[in-house]
Design a protein around this motif. Structure first.
Motif, short mmCIF file in Angstrom:
data_model
loop_
_atom_site.label_atom_id
_atom_site.label_comp_id
_atom_site.label_asym_id
_atom_site.label_seq_id
_atom_site.Cartn_x
_atom_site.Cartn_y
_atom_site.Cartn_z
N ARG A 219 -5.97 -3.11 -16.91
CA ARG A 219 -5.32 -1.83 -16.36
C ARG A 219 -4.91 -0.75 -17.41
NH1 ARG A 219 -1.43 -6.33 -13.58
NH2 ARG A 219 -2.24 -6.42 -11.52
N LEU B 79 -4.47 -1.03 8.65
CA LEU B 79 -3.84 -0.98 7.21
C LEU B 79 -4.66 0.26 6.68
CD1 LEU B 79 -2.32 -2.31 5.11
CD2 LEU B 79 -4.12 -3.61 4.44
N VAL B 80 -3.79 1.23 6.39
CA VAL B 80 -4.14 2.06 5.58
C VAL B 80 -3.98 2.11 4.23
CG1 VAL B 80 -4.46 4.85 5.40
CG2 VAL B 80 -4.00 3.68 7.69
N ILE B 81 -4.80 2.25 3.27
CA ILE B 81 -4.45 2.05 1.73
C ILE B 81 -5.00 3.24 1.19
CG2 ILE B 81 -4.73 0.56 -0.36
CD1 ILE B 81 -5.50 -1.59 1.87
N CYS B 82 -4.30 3.99 0.43
CA CYS B 82 -4.69 5.45 -0.20
C CYS B 82 -4.68 5.50 -1.58
CB CYS B 82 -3.18 6.28 0.13
SG CYS B 82 -3.03 6.72 1.81
N GLU B 83 -5.67 5.72 -2.02
CA GLU B 83 -6.08 6.11 -3.37
C GLU B 83 -6.63 4.75 -4.24
OE1 GLU B 83 -3.49 9.32 -5.20
OE2 GLU B 83 -3.08 9.84 -3.22
N ARG C 64 0.81 11.42 -10.27
CA ARG C 64 -0.31 12.13 -10.10
C ARG C 64 0.19 13.67 -9.77
NH1 ARG C 64 -5.52 11.16 -12.58
NH2 ARG C 64 -5.94 13.23 -12.01
N LYS C 65 0.63 13.72 -8.49
CA LYS C 65 0.83 14.89 -7.79
C LYS C 65 1.89 15.58 -8.20
CE LYS C 65 0.52 16.69 -3.08
NZ LYS C 65 -0.63 17.58 -3.19
N ARG D 110 2.45 1.80 -3.63
CA ARG D 110 1.44 2.26 -4.29
C ARG D 110 1.24 3.53 -4.27
NH1 ARG D 110 -1.12 -3.62 -4.24
NH2 ARG D 110 -0.29 -4.54 -6.32
N TRP E 187 1.64 9.31 -5.72
CA TRP E 187 2.19 10.51 -5.55
C TRP E 187 2.96 11.12 -6.56
CZ3 TRP E 187 1.77 13.52 -0.80
CH2 TRP E 187 2.54 14.44 -0.68
N PRO F 13 -1.36 12.01 2.78
CA PRO F 13 -0.71 13.40 2.93
C PRO F 13 -1.07 14.14 1.76
CG PRO F 13 0.86 11.81 3.61
CD PRO F 13 -0.49 11.08 3.31
N SER F 14 -1.49 13.32 0.45
CA SER F 14 -2.02 13.78 -0.73
C SER F 14 -3.16 14.54 -0.75
CB SER F 14 -1.71 13.13 -2.07
OG SER F 14 -2.89 12.21 -1.99
N ALA G 58 0.81 -1.15 0.13
CA ALA G 58 -0.11 -0.01 -0.03
C ALA G 58 0.93 1.40 0.08
CB ALA G 58 -0.86 -0.08 0.92
N GLU H 210 -6.13 -2.92 -6.27
CA GLU H 210 -5.17 -4.02 -6.53
C GLU H 210 -4.90 -4.77 -5.15
OE1 GLU H 210 -3.17 -4.87 -8.90
OE2 GLU H 210 -3.36 -3.15 -10.52
N HIS H 211 -5.19 -4.15 -3.90
CA HIS H 211 -4.99 -4.59 -2.73
C HIS H 211 -6.37 -5.77 -2.42
CE1 HIS H 211 -5.42 -5.35 1.54
NE2 HIS H 211 -6.53 -4.99 1.66
N GLN I 94 -6.05 -8.86 -4.45
CA GLN I 94 -4.99 -9.81 -3.93
C GLN I 94 -5.85 -10.38 -2.55
OE1 GLN I 94 -1.25 -7.54 -3.55
NE2 GLN I 94 -0.47 -9.30 -4.59
N ARG J 150 -6.00 3.03 -7.04
CA ARG J 150 -5.29 1.96 -7.88
C ARG J 150 -4.64 1.08 -6.84
NH1 ARG J 150 -4.10 2.48 -13.26
NH2 ARG J 150 -2.98 0.36 -13.26
N ALA J 151 -4.46 1.67 -5.74
CA ALA J 151 -3.86 0.65 -4.60
C ALA J 151 -4.82 0.04 -3.80
CB ALA J 151 -2.83 1.84 -3.48
N ASP K 84 -8.64 7.16 -15.87
CA ASP K 84 -7.78 7.96 -14.74
C ASP K 84 -7.05 9.13 -15.23
OD1 ASP K 84 -9.67 6.48 -12.85
OD2 ASP K 84 -7.89 5.26 -12.35
#
Lengths: 228, 228
Positions: free
Chosen positions: B98, B65-69, A106-107, A98, A103, B49-50, A95, B75-76, B79, B71-72, B105
């Motif tokens: 993809r 578990l923190v999963i940002c955005e 995109r950013k 990715r 980041w 942070p974004s 995580a 995909e998580h 799995q 695509r991540a 996107d």
């Protein structure tokens, strides 16, 4: 079964560079085909209708696999050639890798590249005239903000993702390396980022990037210097 | 082991909608927390942070578990909860899924949303004044080009990726559904896209999206109509 790989890419494209670094780190040989993404050939548009680099074509005796664009290629390589692992060993590491890929792609791309690389590189490639100084200034300012964020991460971490080299490092280094080609990275103000980049620059996978030259665009004098 | 999921999202964000569709299709329950991405809370910036939505937080007895955005997260989920498979059964299917995710996107987002959604939605959310008519026209023109591309694909395919529902469909439908909220999709000119969207709109995973309402932004009258 032997897989023959052809990578369609542009030398100074950060997305292409991430794939070249991953292929190099995994020691997967490939043939290179340079694509001018700003005037795509019909044959390249057949591979990827969006016209975006990179595209990886894998062929073996009875099949041909076309994989378009960096995220798809990088995820594919992790599944097809998992050693060395570049994504992460557990869900939290993956995580974080990715998150950082996103980041940069995109950013960072939006806030830095669309100004700095557009003015310094694309305007010359596309013959769009002289750089706009206000855009250059805004892009350099945004670059400093992003390097400040990286500096904070790298004061606590050996690699961007934590303790191991990952695709997050390749994403960051690919972007910074193109900006560094044009001499715009303020290395001295961000010592932890500089140390991290020195480690990456010394890896065998990085050598082809340091040898890149584009006609009419000379790199900064320190670009391929390991002791910059 | 029970996993508790919290999705931080914005109702009219195409990236967030892709994740809601995938969670729904996989029948994974989750709690929703609405985030105003244009004025992110400090607590949300600690997660990502974004400041970009969506963020998925999974907690169980001893881990978080923190999963940002998007695509991540997507995909998580493939799995961690592989049934039903939404990515593809072989490397070629996964590459096509993809490729199309990236198409929507990046390319669609840049060419359509940055004009059409910016003028119709963001200007009202951010109190930026009246829409610019030239931008609206350019955005609608770009939307027609993209729908023409989808129409071509869907004349030969049941689903965007080929023969099976995938994250590519969720990417396309998430983007179109937000534009449809504002009544700007020219359905009648693209019959194959309309048929495909009707199939998606009828799925249980789509229902929460059709119930979305944002204060001050009323949806088009046909927005939640399954026979539009």
């Amino acid at each position: 079964m032997t897989v023959l790989r052809t990578l369609h890419h542009f030398a100074l494209d950060p997305a292409s560079r991430q794939v070249r670094l991953a292929l190099g780190e995994k020691r997967l040989p490939f043939v290179e085909l340079l694509e001018r993404y700003w005037e795509p050939r019909a044959g390249f548009l057949e591979l990827n209708p969006s016209g975006v680099t990179p595209v990886l074509v894998e062929t073996n005796d009875d099949a041909r696999l076309v994989i378009c664009e960096s995220r798809a290629i990088l995820e594919h390589l992790e599944q097809a050639s998992p050693e060395p692992d570049l994504l992460g060993r557990d869900p939290a590491e993956r995580a974080e890798t990715r998150r950082l890929q996103q980041w940069f792609d995109r950013k960072f791309d939006f806030e830095v590249n669309s100004l700095l690389l557009h003015e310094k590189m694309e305007k010359r490639l596309f013959s769009l005239g002289a750089p706009d100084l206000a855009n250059l200034r805004a892009g350099r300012e945004a670059l400093r903000t992003h390097m400040g964020y990286m500096e904070g991460l790298l004061q606590d971490r050996d690699w961007l993702n934590g303790h191991r080299l990952s695709l997050a490092d390749f994403a960051g280094a690919a972007h910074l390396s193109v900006i560094d080609y044009f001499g715009d990275v303020p290395w001295t103000d961000f010592p932890s980022v500089r140390t991290w980049y020195t480690k990456l620059k010394s890896r065998p996978c990085f050598r082809p990037l340091l040898a890149d030259r584009w006609p009419g665009l000379a790199p900064a004098s320190h670009y391929d210097d390991l002791d910059f």
